[in-house]
Design a protein around this motif. Structure first.
Motif, PDB file in Angstrom:
ATOM      1  N   ASP A  18       0.824  -1.202   0.000  1.00  0.00           N
ATOM      2  CA  ASP A  18       0.000   0.000   0.000  1.00  0.00           C
ATOM      3  C   ASP A  18       0.861   1.257   0.000  1.00  0.00           C
ATOM      4  O   ASP A  18       0.530   2.249  -0.640  1.00  0.00           O
ATOM      5  N   LYS A  19       1.985   1.188   0.741  1.00  0.00           N
ATOM      6  CA  LYS A  19       2.860   2.351   0.787  1.00  0.00           C
ATOM      7  C   LYS A  19       3.419   2.637  -0.598  1.00  0.00           C
ATOM      8  O   LYS A  19       3.502   3.781  -1.021  1.00  0.00           O
ATOM      9  N   LYS A  20       3.794   1.584  -1.327  1.00  0.00           N
ATOM     10  CA  LYS A  20       4.315   1.763  -2.679  1.00  0.00           C
ATOM     11  C   LYS A  20       3.244   2.350  -3.589  1.00  0.00           C
ATOM     12  O   LYS A  20       3.532   3.102  -4.503  1.00  0.00           O
ATOM     13  N   ARG A  21       1.994   1.987  -3.333  1.00  0.00           N
ATOM     14  CA  ARG A  21       0.903   2.505  -4.149  1.00  0.00           C
ATOM     15  C   ARG A  21       0.537   3.933  -3.756  1.00  0.00           C
ATOM     16  O   ARG A  21      -0.296   4.572  -4.385  1.00  0.00           O
ATOM     17  N   GLY A  22       1.107   4.424  -2.701  1.00  0.00           N
ATOM     18  CA  GLY A  22       0.786   5.764  -2.259  1.00  0.00           C
ATOM     19  C   GLY A  22      -0.529   5.853  -1.513  1.00  0.00           C
ATOM     20  O   GLY A  22      -1.075   6.942  -1.337  1.00  0.00           O
ATOM     21  N   LYS A  23      -1.060   4.712  -1.066  1.00  0.00           N
ATOM     22  CA  LYS A  23      -2.376   4.712  -0.436  1.00  0.00           C
ATOM     23  C   LYS A  23      -2.315   4.618   1.077  1.00  0.00           C
ATOM     24  O   LYS A  23      -3.276   4.992   1.757  1.00  0.00           O
ATOM     25  N   LEU A  24      -1.244   4.109   1.604  1.00  0.00           N
ATOM     26  CA  LEU A  24      -1.212   3.826   3.036  1.00  0.00           C
ATOM     27  C   LEU A  24      -1.405   5.077   3.869  1.00  0.00           C
ATOM     28  O   LEU A  24      -2.212   5.093   4.803  1.00  0.00           O
ATOM     29  N   PHE A  25      -0.685   6.152   3.557  1.00  0.00           N
ATOM     30  CA  PHE A  25      -0.781   7.364   4.363  1.00  0.00           C
ATOM     31  C   PHE A  25      -2.196   7.945   4.320  1.00  0.00           C
ATOM     32  O   PHE A  25      -2.695   8.462   5.327  1.00  0.00           O
ATOM     33  N   ALA A  26      -2.834   7.874   3.167  1.00  0.00           N
ATOM     34  CA  ALA A  26      -4.202   8.390   3.048  1.00  0.00           C
ATOM     35  C   ALA A  26      -5.155   7.604   3.944  1.00  0.00           C
ATOM     36  O   ALA A  26      -6.033   8.181   4.601  1.00  0.00           O
ATOM     37  N   LYS A  27      -4.971   6.287   3.992  1.00  0.00           N
ATOM     38  CA  LYS A  27      -5.836   5.461   4.833  1.00  0.00           C
ATOM     39  C   LYS A  27      -5.564   5.724   6.312  1.00  0.00           C
ATOM     40  O   LYS A  27      -6.487   5.802   7.124  1.00  0.00           O
ATOM     41  N   LEU A  28      -4.294   5.862   6.667  1.00  0.00           N
ATOM     42  CA  LEU A  28      -3.945   6.152   8.050  1.00  0.00           C
ATOM     43  C   LEU A  28      -4.481   7.517   8.477  1.00  0.00           C
ATOM     44  O   LEU A  28      -4.925   7.688   9.612  1.00  0.00           O
ATOM     45  N   SER A  29      -4.451   8.475   7.575  1.00  0.00           N
ATOM     46  CA  SER A  29      -4.974   9.811   7.883  1.00  0.00           C
ATOM     47  C   SER A  29      -6.458   9.749   8.200  1.00  0.00           C
ATOM     48  O   SER A  29      -6.932  10.399   9.145  1.00  0.00           O
TER      49      SER A  29
END
Length: 250
Positions: A18-29
C-alpha cells in the motif's frame, strides 16, 4: 500457524504494498481524523487516537501529516466527514470476510465493495452475517528471538493479557481490547518490539485452504484492500506454512 497469525503477516506485507501505491498514508490519515473527531485530539485521553497515531508512526508517516489529520478531526482544519461502516460476507471458497470501511460516500462504497465480492464469486451479506464468527481482541505478535514464552507470559499476564501462544517462529499475545494499551506499554518497557500489534477481529474457527484456494482468496483480499475506502480486511482462513510461503512468493 493459526489463521490470525497468517492474516497479521499478510497485513504487514500489504502495508508495504500500500505504501508503494501511495495509499497507506491516506488510509492512516482517515483513521486519525475519525478518532480525533470522536474522542478529541489528545492521544493521552483518546486511546483510539493513540492507536491510530502509533500505527501511522510505525509506517513512517511524517509528523506533519499526522498533525494535519488530527487538526482535521478536531475541526481546526477543514476535512471530509468520514463514516465508519463494516461490510460482511463470504469470499471465494467459503471464507468469511469483514471489511472495515471509512467513507464519505456510503452508497458509492457499498456498490464498489459488492462488485468486488461478485467478481470473485463471493456474496456481500447483511449486517452480522459473519460477525458472530469473530471476536474483537488485542493481538501482538512477538518474534521468538526476542524472549522466551515463560518470560513473555509473566510480562503480559500482569498487564491484562489472556493468552500467549507459540505459533511458528513467533509468540501470539491476545488480550481484551480494554487491556491493549497496558499490554503494549508492558512490552515496550521490557524492550520487546511486536512485528504486529493491533486491536482486531480474531476468527473463532478457520477454513482450511490449499494453495489454489489461497491464491483465489488473497487475490480477492488484494482487490478489496486496493479500494481507497477499505481500512482493514479480516478473513477466517488458514493454510499450512509451506503453502503460505508458496502463495506469498507466487
Amino acid at each position: 500457524m493459526a489463521g490470525h497469525s497468517h492474516w497479521a503477516n499478510i497485513a504487514a506485507k500489504k502495508s508495504v504494498v500500500d505504501k508503494k501505491r501511495g495509499k497507506l498514508f491516506a488510509k492512516l490519515s482517515r483513521k486519525i481524523i475519525v478518532a480525533a473527531r470522536q474522542g478529541g485530539g489528545d492521544p493521552v485521553m483518546n486511546l483510539a487516537l493513540r492507536y491510530a497515531i502509533d500505527k501511522a508512526r510505525k509506517a513512517s508517516m511524517p509528523n506533519d501529516n499526522i498533525e494535519r489529520a488530527v487538526k482535521k478531526g478536531t475541526g481546526d482544519l477543514d476535512g471530509e466527514n468520514y463514516e465508519e461502516v463494516i461490510y460482511e460476507g463470504y469470499g471465494p471458497d467459503g471464507v468469511a470476510v469483514m471489511c472495515e470501511i471509512l467513507t464519505d460516500k456510503r452508497n458509492r462504497t457499498a456498490a464498489e465493495i459488492r462488485k468486488i465480492f461478485e467478481n470473485h464469486n463471493g456474496n456481500l451479506g447483511s449486517t452480522n452475517c459473519v460477525a458472530y464468527m469473530f471476536e474483537r481482541k488485542g493481538l501482538c505478535i512477538i518474534p521468538e528471538e526476542q524472549t522466551s514464552e515463560e518470560a513473555l507470559f509473566e510480562i503480559v499476564l500482569e498487564a491484562g493479557a489472556d493468552d500467549v501462544k507459540h505459533e511458528g517462529d513467533a509468540f501470539e499475545v491476545t488480550c481484551p481490547p480494554e487491556a491493549f494499551a497496558d499490554v503494549t506499554t508492558a512490552l515496550e518497557e521490557h524492550n520487546l518490539t511486536p512485528s504486529y500489534s493491533e486491536v482486531t477481529q480474531i476468527a473463532q474457527n478457520t477454513v482450511e485452504l490449499d494453495a489454489d484456494a489461497g491464491r483465489r482468496v488473497l487475490k480477492f483480499i488484494d482487490d478489496l484492500e486496493d479500494n481507497d475506502d477499505v481500512q482493514n480486511v479480516i478473513a477466517n482462513f488458514n493454510m499450512p506454512d509451506e503453502l503460505m510461503e508458496e502463495v506469498a512468493e507466487g
